[in-house]
Design a protein around this motif. Sequence first.
Motif, PDB file in Angstrom:
ATOM      1  N   PHE A 168       4.041  19.372 -12.065  1.00 11.49           N
ATOM      2  CA  PHE A 168       4.401  17.962 -11.983  1.00 11.49           C
ATOM      3  C   PHE A 168       5.908  17.843 -11.898  1.00 11.49           C
ATOM      4  O   PHE A 168       6.653  18.759 -12.255  1.00 11.49           O
ATOM      5  CB  PHE A 168       3.861  17.172 -13.184  1.00 11.49           C
ATOM      6  N   HIS A 169       6.334  16.724 -11.367  1.00  7.79           N
ATOM      7  CA  HIS A 169       7.757  16.443 -11.209  1.00  7.79           C
ATOM      8  C   HIS A 169       8.051  15.071 -11.779  1.00  7.79           C
ATOM      9  O   HIS A 169       7.146  14.329 -12.128  1.00  7.79           O
ATOM     10  CB  HIS A 169       8.144  16.485  -9.728  1.00  7.79           C
ATOM     11  N   VAL A 170       9.322  14.744 -11.827  1.00  7.94           N
ATOM     12  CA  VAL A 170       9.701  13.406 -12.272  1.00  7.94           C
ATOM     13  C   VAL A 170       9.243  12.427 -11.209  1.00  7.94           C
ATOM     14  O   VAL A 170       9.591  12.555 -10.047  1.00  7.94           O
ATOM     15  CB  VAL A 170      11.225  13.341 -12.483  1.00  7.94           C
ATOM     16  N   GLY A 171       8.436  11.466 -11.608  1.00 11.58           N
ATOM     17  CA  GLY A 171       7.836  10.537 -10.659  1.00 11.58           C
ATOM     18  C   GLY A 171       6.341  10.707 -10.573  1.00 11.58           C
ATOM     19  O   GLY A 171       5.658   9.861  -9.990  1.00 11.58           O
ATOM     20  N   SER A 172       5.804  11.795 -11.146  1.00  8.63           N
ATOM     21  CA  SER A 172       4.351  12.003 -11.144  1.00  8.63           C
ATOM     22  C   SER A 172       3.736  11.229 -12.293  1.00  8.63           C
ATOM     23  O   SER A 172       4.407  10.850 -13.248  1.00  8.63           O
ATOM     24  CB  SER A 172       4.028  13.486 -11.316  1.00  8.63           C
ATOM     25  N   ILE A 173       2.440  11.032 -12.164  1.00  8.14           N
ATOM     26  CA  ILE A 173       1.690  10.294 -13.196  1.00  8.14           C
ATOM     27  C   ILE A 173       0.781  11.288 -13.893  1.00  8.14           C
ATOM     28  O   ILE A 173       0.035  12.032 -13.256  1.00  8.14           O
ATOM     29  CB  ILE A 173       0.887   9.142 -12.563  1.00  8.14           C
ATOM     30  N   LEU A 174       0.887  11.323 -15.223  1.00  7.78           N
ATOM     31  CA  LEU A 174       0.148  12.288 -16.037  1.00  7.78           C
ATOM     32  C   LEU A 174      -0.669  11.573 -17.100  1.00  7.78           C
ATOM     33  O   LEU A 174      -0.331  10.454 -17.516  1.00  7.78           O
ATOM     34  CB  LEU A 174       1.117  13.229 -16.761  1.00  7.78           C
ATOM     35  N   ALA A 175      -1.707  12.255 -17.531  1.00  4.35           N
ATOM     36  CA  ALA A 175      -2.494  11.804 -18.681  1.00  4.35           C
ATOM     37  C   ALA A 175      -2.484  12.938 -19.704  1.00  4.35           C
ATOM     38  O   ALA A 175      -2.937  14.039 -19.413  1.00  4.35           O
ATOM     39  CB  ALA A 175      -3.930  11.487 -18.270  1.00  4.35           C
ATOM     40  N   VAL A 176      -1.947  12.681 -20.883  1.00  8.84           N
ATOM     41  CA  VAL A 176      -1.769  13.706 -21.910  1.00  8.84           C
ATOM     42  C   VAL A 176      -2.626  13.344 -23.110  1.00  8.84           C
ATOM     43  O   VAL A 176      -2.588  12.204 -23.587  1.00  8.84           O
ATOM     44  CB  VAL A 176      -0.284  13.817 -22.323  1.00  8.84           C
ATOM     45  N   SER A 177      -3.388  14.317 -23.595  1.00  8.28           N
ATOM     46  CA  SER A 177      -4.187  14.124 -24.812  1.00  8.28           C
ATOM     47  C   SER A 177      -3.618  15.019 -25.896  1.00  8.28           C
ATOM     48  O   SER A 177      -3.487  16.226 -25.710  1.00  8.28           O
ATOM     49  CB  SER A 177      -5.641  14.528 -24.561  1.00  8.28           C
ATOM     50  N   VAL A 178      -3.291  14.411 -27.053  1.00  3.03           N
ATOM     51  CA  VAL A 178      -2.779  15.174 -28.185  1.00  3.03           C
ATOM     52  C   VAL A 178      -3.725  14.995 -29.361  1.00  3.03           C
ATOM     53  O   VAL A 178      -4.448  14.003 -29.454  1.00  3.03           O
ATOM     54  CB  VAL A 178      -1.351  14.735 -28.593  1.00  3.03           C
ATOM     55  N   MET A 179      -3.674  15.955 -30.280  1.00  3.02           N
ATOM     56  CA  MET A 179      -4.495  15.878 -31.481  1.00  3.02           C
ATOM     57  C   MET A 179      -3.919  14.811 -32.409  1.00  3.02           C
ATOM     58  O   MET A 179      -2.711  14.800 -32.684  1.00  3.02           O
ATOM     59  CB  MET A 179      -4.481  17.225 -32.205  1.00  3.02           C
ATOM     60  N   ASP A 180      -4.779  13.972 -32.896  1.00  2.00           N
ATOM     61  CA  ASP A 180      -4.348  12.895 -33.801  1.00  2.00           C
ATOM     62  C   ASP A 180      -5.431  12.731 -34.849  1.00  2.00           C
ATOM     63  O   ASP A 180      -6.540  12.312 -34.525  1.00  2.00           O
ATOM     64  CB  ASP A 180      -4.138  11.609 -33.003  1.00  2.00           C
ATOM     65  N   LYS A 181      -5.113  13.068 -36.099  1.00  2.00           N
ATOM     66  CA  LYS A 181      -6.150  13.037 -37.116  1.00  2.00           C
ATOM     67  C   LYS A 181      -6.576  11.623 -37.464  1.00  2.00           C
ATOM     68  O   LYS A 181      -7.627  11.409 -38.044  1.00  2.00           O
ATOM     69  CB  LYS A 181      -5.690  13.774 -38.374  1.00  2.00           C
ATOM     70  N   HIS A 182      -5.739  10.622 -37.099  1.00  2.00           N
ATOM     71  CA  HIS A 182      -6.094   9.241 -37.432  1.00  2.00           C
ATOM     72  C   HIS A 182      -6.868   8.557 -36.326  1.00  2.00           C
ATOM     73  O   HIS A 182      -7.320   7.423 -36.494  1.00  2.00           O
ATOM     74  CB  HIS A 182      -4.814   8.447 -37.730  1.00  2.00           C
TER      75      HIS A 182
END
Lengths: 349, 393
Positions: free
Chosen positions: A155-169
Amino acid sequence: CFSCQHPARDATSAISSSWQLRPVPGLQVPLRLPSDRRPPVRRFACPASIAAASAAASPAVPPGPPLAPAGIARVYKPRLSPEAMKEFWRLSGIGPDHSRAKAADQQAEVPPEIKRLYQEALPPIVSQDYRDPIVESLHRAEMMRRRRVINIPEFHVGSILAVSVMDKHAPNKVNRFVGLCILRRHTGLFTTFTLRNMVDQVCVQIEYELYSPSIVSIQLLKLERRLDDNLLYLMDAPHSHCTIPFDMVPEPYSRNDPVPVNRERVRLNPPPWMCKWHLHGYQGIDLEHLYSYLSDKDVAKAIEFSKAYKRYDLLDQYLNRVPVPDADYAFKDIFIQHQELLQHQQQQQ
Amino acid sequence: ASAPALSSQLIVAMATAPHTWLRLVPSCRSYSKATRLYKIDYPWKDEPKPHWVRQFEARRVDADLTPENRDWLRQWRLQRVRDAVASSSEAAAAASPLKEPPAARPLWTPRVSQRCGLVGIKLGILPMWYRNGQKVHTTVVQIPDQRVLRWVPPEDLGNYASLREMRPYRLNQSFLPRWLTQQRWGLQLVGAVPADPANFTAQWCGIFKAAGLPPMRKISRFLVSPDAALQPGACLGLHHFRVGDCVDVVARTVNRGFQGVMERHLMEGGPAAHGSTKFHRKMGSAAGGGGPIYRGKRMPGVMGNRFRAARSLPVLRVNTKHRLLFIKGFTPGPPHSYCQIMDSWMLDVRRSLDANPPPMPTYFAEDAPEGGYPEDVYHPDLLPYDQPLELPD
């Protein structure tokens, strides 16, 4: 030419006579005075005015380029052979890249997709005292180990991403965020990227560490590139530019095709701004619209800043580039580990 | 080196404890309590001092030698260095020890034992993550080739040549360090990074001759208890510290050059505007009402380049391939600078070592586990990069 507006000639042809060695009476060796070392007064003259001046001075002598003093060749002749100079320019990374026609074996060693996928494999641009080859090789090895667990797309600056992170709440213990990548910083395991989006009419920017183990997945929704290295000016742009729906469908892309460039020019909101956007050489801003908000003095400063004079600042280029041999070594090292990674993925499947 | 002739009175003085003959004498009269105007006084102060041992020597230009002979001689020298290093390695020591080994390895005695340390080279920083998702920065330190050079027992501390020349910063302190006055610990000299003898003076090479070692670039000393003393020529290795041990790292801080008081001592300076005349980054007053400027007044000067210790840092990972220790946190000094790593002096670490004693006096080959060590040994709390993070619900 300040007289008849002709395009200027090469400066080396217009050397004034002050460069001649002035012998001091009483001394056998001609003394070199400080005034002789001053650079010559450069008068960019056009052929027409030179011809007119020489004709006026000495009509008998046929007009031609002014003769250089006798000692000039001894002082200014390059001491390196042309091949050595070419190698020097290639290694320094400065100047137009004439080395595109490289040896076939060197080109075939590292395919261009490696340089697109592993942009953070390049060593950091810092003083040589703070760089160590063992630490850099450790960074690269750990980067490839992490990529066995998670797929990190290009990916580069200007791309669209979907990021999933761990979240205990979170209800599903996973927090998913979709956004436009506006910034990509640092190298190696310290690499971070920032996503920007609108959530309930509020602008949100989240910075993620690319190799953090709390990231569950990184999904590329749209592969795109912009005209700038960072899109921080979107903070002062209408919110429509960074509104991305959370249920966006990923667009297919091919690795072999060049990355599409989005050449849109953003119209910023009226000032006050968070930063003086006109002073950073952004190409993705509508400059005419931007200058309409600025005073004449600011516009002159912006135009002065956007001139390509940095091309001639050799020290700036030397300090702000990765040396070509180091970059080659890093990508070769990564390429070998990339092939091992592909084998590992095939075995897992 | 030939030492100057010493009188019998001096010999008697030197044979006693240093805190009896080493005095801090006031250098001038002062009625203020804030003054610390002392000068060091010791019996042989006015005697001609022995000149320092010079380490490096300019390369001799042997015009009589052909280039091929010069290269051959250099290879022969380096091969002798390699042989000397190999013969004193732990493998050779296991087969045929250099000198008479002690009868039995000493036991770890609580509140008494203090082991030797290691010389390290700080390389850089690598980020890692714990198994609970928390980030930790680790300093990568390489342990080069090193050997024990000398043991100075606590009784001989006063006679030790290097301690006779008092360092200038002692003038600022009104007491002597406790290791010099209490004499519980001795000095263990350790040499690191063997190199070509042609780079060094004969004097420097002579320091290593007694131990049968090749000359090395770096000599460090550690405060070690007599029960953990090591014999000259003993090999110090990477596994002297285990994963989980807490260490102190002592090194010279980054030299920041000549700095003003605002950078160096965090003084406030003056206002930038509001009519301030030439008073923006200055110190201001130096003393009070006609009194003297006392020693130690904070003023501009060279900042950094001082020995500082980072205390109680756990070793999180050991890499056997490149001989690296991954120490949690940040250590003083720039990359590629020497540092001393030793068992931490903090009390809680010492008490934990009593429960889990480290290899005494150092790691020997017989302590290796069956099958040897893997390339990377991780702390159980640390998450390797090729494992996914699993948080408990």
